[in-house]
Design a protein around this motif. Structure first.
Motif, short mmCIF file in Angstrom:
data_model
loop_
_atom_site.label_atom_id
_atom_site.label_comp_id
_atom_site.label_asym_id
_atom_site.label_seq_id
_atom_site.Cartn_x
_atom_site.Cartn_y
_atom_site.Cartn_z
N ALA A 1 5.92 36.88 -26.36
CA ALA A 1 4.71 36.54 -25.61
C ALA A 1 5.01 35.53 -24.50
CB ALA A 1 3.62 36.00 -26.54
N LEU A 2 6.07 34.75 -24.65
CA LEU A 2 6.43 33.74 -23.65
C LEU A 2 7.27 34.30 -22.49
CD1 LEU A 2 7.25 30.74 -25.98
CD2 LEU A 2 5.27 30.99 -24.48
N LEU A 3 7.73 35.52 -22.60
CA LEU A 3 8.59 36.08 -21.55
C LEU A 3 7.90 36.17 -20.18
CD1 LEU A 3 10.58 38.75 -23.58
CD2 LEU A 3 11.32 36.46 -22.85
N PRO A 4 6.63 36.60 -20.08
CA PRO A 4 6.00 36.59 -18.75
C PRO A 4 5.88 35.18 -18.16
CG PRO A 4 4.77 38.01 -20.25
CD PRO A 4 5.79 37.26 -21.08
N TYR A 5 5.62 34.21 -19.00
CA TYR A 5 5.55 32.80 -18.56
C TYR A 5 6.91 32.37 -18.00
CZ TYR A 5 5.51 27.67 -19.24
OH TYR A 5 5.62 26.31 -19.09
N ALA A 6 7.98 32.68 -18.73
CA ALA A 6 9.31 32.31 -18.27
C ALA A 6 9.65 33.03 -16.96
CB ALA A 6 10.35 32.63 -19.34
N ALA A 7 9.26 34.30 -16.86
CA ALA A 7 9.53 35.06 -15.63
C ALA A 7 8.77 34.46 -14.45
CB ALA A 7 9.14 36.52 -15.82
N TRP A 8 7.51 34.11 -14.64
CA TRP A 8 6.73 33.51 -13.56
C TRP A 8 7.32 32.16 -13.15
CZ3 TRP A 8 3.43 34.88 -9.94
CH2 TRP A 8 2.79 33.88 -9.21
N CYS A 9 7.75 31.38 -14.14
CA CYS A 9 8.36 30.09 -13.82
C CYS A 9 9.66 30.27 -13.04
CB CYS A 9 8.59 29.28 -15.09
SG CYS A 9 7.07 28.67 -15.84
N GLY A 10 10.42 31.32 -13.37
CA GLY A 10 11.62 31.62 -12.59
C GLY A 10 11.27 31.96 -11.15
N PHE A 11 10.21 32.75 -10.97
CA PHE A 11 9.73 33.06 -9.63
C PHE A 11 9.29 31.78 -8.91
CE2 PHE A 11 5.99 33.83 -6.95
CZ PHE A 11 6.56 34.63 -5.96
N ALA A 12 8.58 30.92 -9.64
CA ALA A 12 8.11 29.65 -9.05
C ALA A 12 9.29 28.77 -8.64
CB ALA A 12 7.22 28.91 -10.04
N THR A 13 10.37 28.81 -9.40
CA THR A 13 11.56 28.05 -9.03
C THR A 13 12.14 28.57 -7.72
OG1 THR A 13 12.04 27.54 -11.34
CG2 THR A 13 13.88 27.33 -9.79
N ALA A 14 12.22 29.88 -7.60
CA ALA A 14 12.72 30.48 -6.34
C ALA A 14 11.81 30.11 -5.17
CB ALA A 14 12.83 31.99 -6.49
N LEU A 15 10.50 30.17 -5.38
CA LEU A 15 9.54 29.83 -4.33
C LEU A 15 9.67 28.36 -3.95
CD1 LEU A 15 7.14 30.56 -2.53
CD2 LEU A 15 5.65 30.15 -4.51
N ASN A 16 9.71 27.49 -4.96
CA ASN A 16 9.84 26.06 -4.71
C ASN A 16 11.16 25.76 -4.00
OD1 ASN A 16 8.90 23.19 -6.71
ND2 ASN A 16 10.05 23.19 -4.83
N GLY A 17 12.23 26.45 -4.40
CA GLY A 17 13.52 26.25 -3.76
C GLY A 17 13.48 26.65 -2.29
N SER A 18 12.80 27.76 -2.00
CA SER A 18 12.67 28.20 -0.62
C SER A 18 11.88 27.18 0.21
CB SER A 18 11.99 29.56 -0.56
OG SER A 18 11.85 29.99 0.77
N ILE A 19 10.81 26.67 -0.35
CA ILE A 19 10.00 25.66 0.36
C ILE A 19 10.82 24.39 0.58
CG2 ILE A 19 7.97 24.16 0.18
CD1 ILE A 19 6.56 26.51 -1.29
N ALA A 20 11.59 23.97 -0.44
CA ALA A 20 12.42 22.77 -0.30
C ALA A 20 13.48 22.97 0.79
CB ALA A 20 13.08 22.42 -1.63
N ARG A 21 14.10 24.15 0.85
CA ARG A 21 15.11 24.42 1.88
C ARG A 21 14.50 24.45 3.28
NH1 ARG A 21 16.82 27.67 -2.10
NH2 ARG A 21 15.77 29.52 -1.32
N GLN A 22 13.30 24.99 3.38
CA GLN A 22 12.66 25.10 4.70
C GLN A 22 12.04 23.79 5.17
OE1 GLN A 22 10.16 28.62 5.39
NE2 GLN A 22 10.99 29.46 3.48
N ASN A 23 11.91 22.84 4.26
CA ASN A 23 11.26 21.56 4.58
C ASN A 23 12.10 20.40 4.05
OD1 ASN A 23 8.38 22.52 5.51
ND2 ASN A 23 8.91 23.73 3.70
N PRO A 24 13.33 20.24 4.53
CA PRO A 24 14.21 19.22 3.95
C PRO A 24 13.73 17.79 4.13
CG PRO A 24 15.18 20.14 5.94
CD PRO A 24 13.96 20.96 5.62
N LYS A 25 12.87 17.55 5.11
CA LYS A 25 12.39 16.19 5.35
C LYS A 25 10.94 16.00 4.94
CE LYS A 25 15.69 15.51 8.98
NZ LYS A 25 16.00 14.96 10.26
N ALA A 26 10.40 16.92 4.15
CA ALA A 26 8.98 16.84 3.78
C ALA A 26 8.65 15.55 3.05
CB ALA A 26 8.59 18.04 2.92
#
Length: 181
Positions: A148-173
């Motif tokens: 039951a936790l697998l979709p949660y883990a998958a979404w969190c993995g997606f969120a990590t990729a999204l957050n990583g992309s935002i951090a790379r695009q905004n290094p001085k945020a």
């Protein structure tokens, strides 16, 4: 009547009435969602100024996704704690769940309150590591809870990729946010 049930139901040893167990986990999950939600300000000028990837979902999608994910976390926690049996064997899965929920709520504060995609990225990586441990811990007591936790883990993995992309695009945020009113 004793608080302990002597029978087994669906392979779960019930040391506490199911409604109490699921209720307690539901309150913990709801509290984590509410505490984390207090930090979110997706309408702020700071958040609006961040460069985001084109594959970021629309803001309304996050509520649509998180609502059932929180429900599955509560289900998985209640089910695993019931399957764990006595209080001593419930301690580790309960602690893993508490740590995970704390990290979950904390991400919003790292990202939005600190106005730091970089701190948020650290938070999402910690959530991912916690998810691996939590799923492993739940699998030791109840496979249905772990699955039951697998979709949660998958979404969190997606969120990590999204957050990583935002951090790379905004290094001085973060630095900009510290000097902004």
């Amino acid at each position: 009547m004793s608080m302990r049930l002597i029978s087994e139901h669906g392979g779960e040893k019930l040391g506490v009435r199911p409604w109490m167990r699921f209720g307690a986990v539901g309150v913990a999950v709801t509290t984590a969602a509410a505490v984390g939600g207090r930090a979110v300000d997706a309408d702020s000028a700071w958040y609006g100024s961040l460069r985001k990837p084109g594959w970021q979902p629309p803001s309304w999608a996050f509520g649509v996704v998180w609502t059932p994910l929180y429900a599955t976390i509560a289900y998985a926690g209640g089910r695993a704690l019931g399957a764990a049996g006595d209080r001593r064997r419930r301690t580790r899965p309960a602690a893993s769940l508490a740590i995970n929920l704390t990290l979950n709520a904390g991400w919003n504060w790292l990202f939005f309150s600190l106005r730091s995609p970089q701190a948020g990225l650290v938070g999402t990586v910690l959530i991912d590591l916690s998810n691996v441990e939590l799923i492993h811990r739940m699998a030791r007591t109840n496979w249905a809870a772990a699955r039951a936790l697998l979709p949660y883990a998958a979404w969190c993995g997606f969120a990590t990729a999204l957050n990583g992309s935002i951090a790379r695009q905004n290094p001085k945020a973060t630095a900009v946010a510290r000097h902004s009113p």
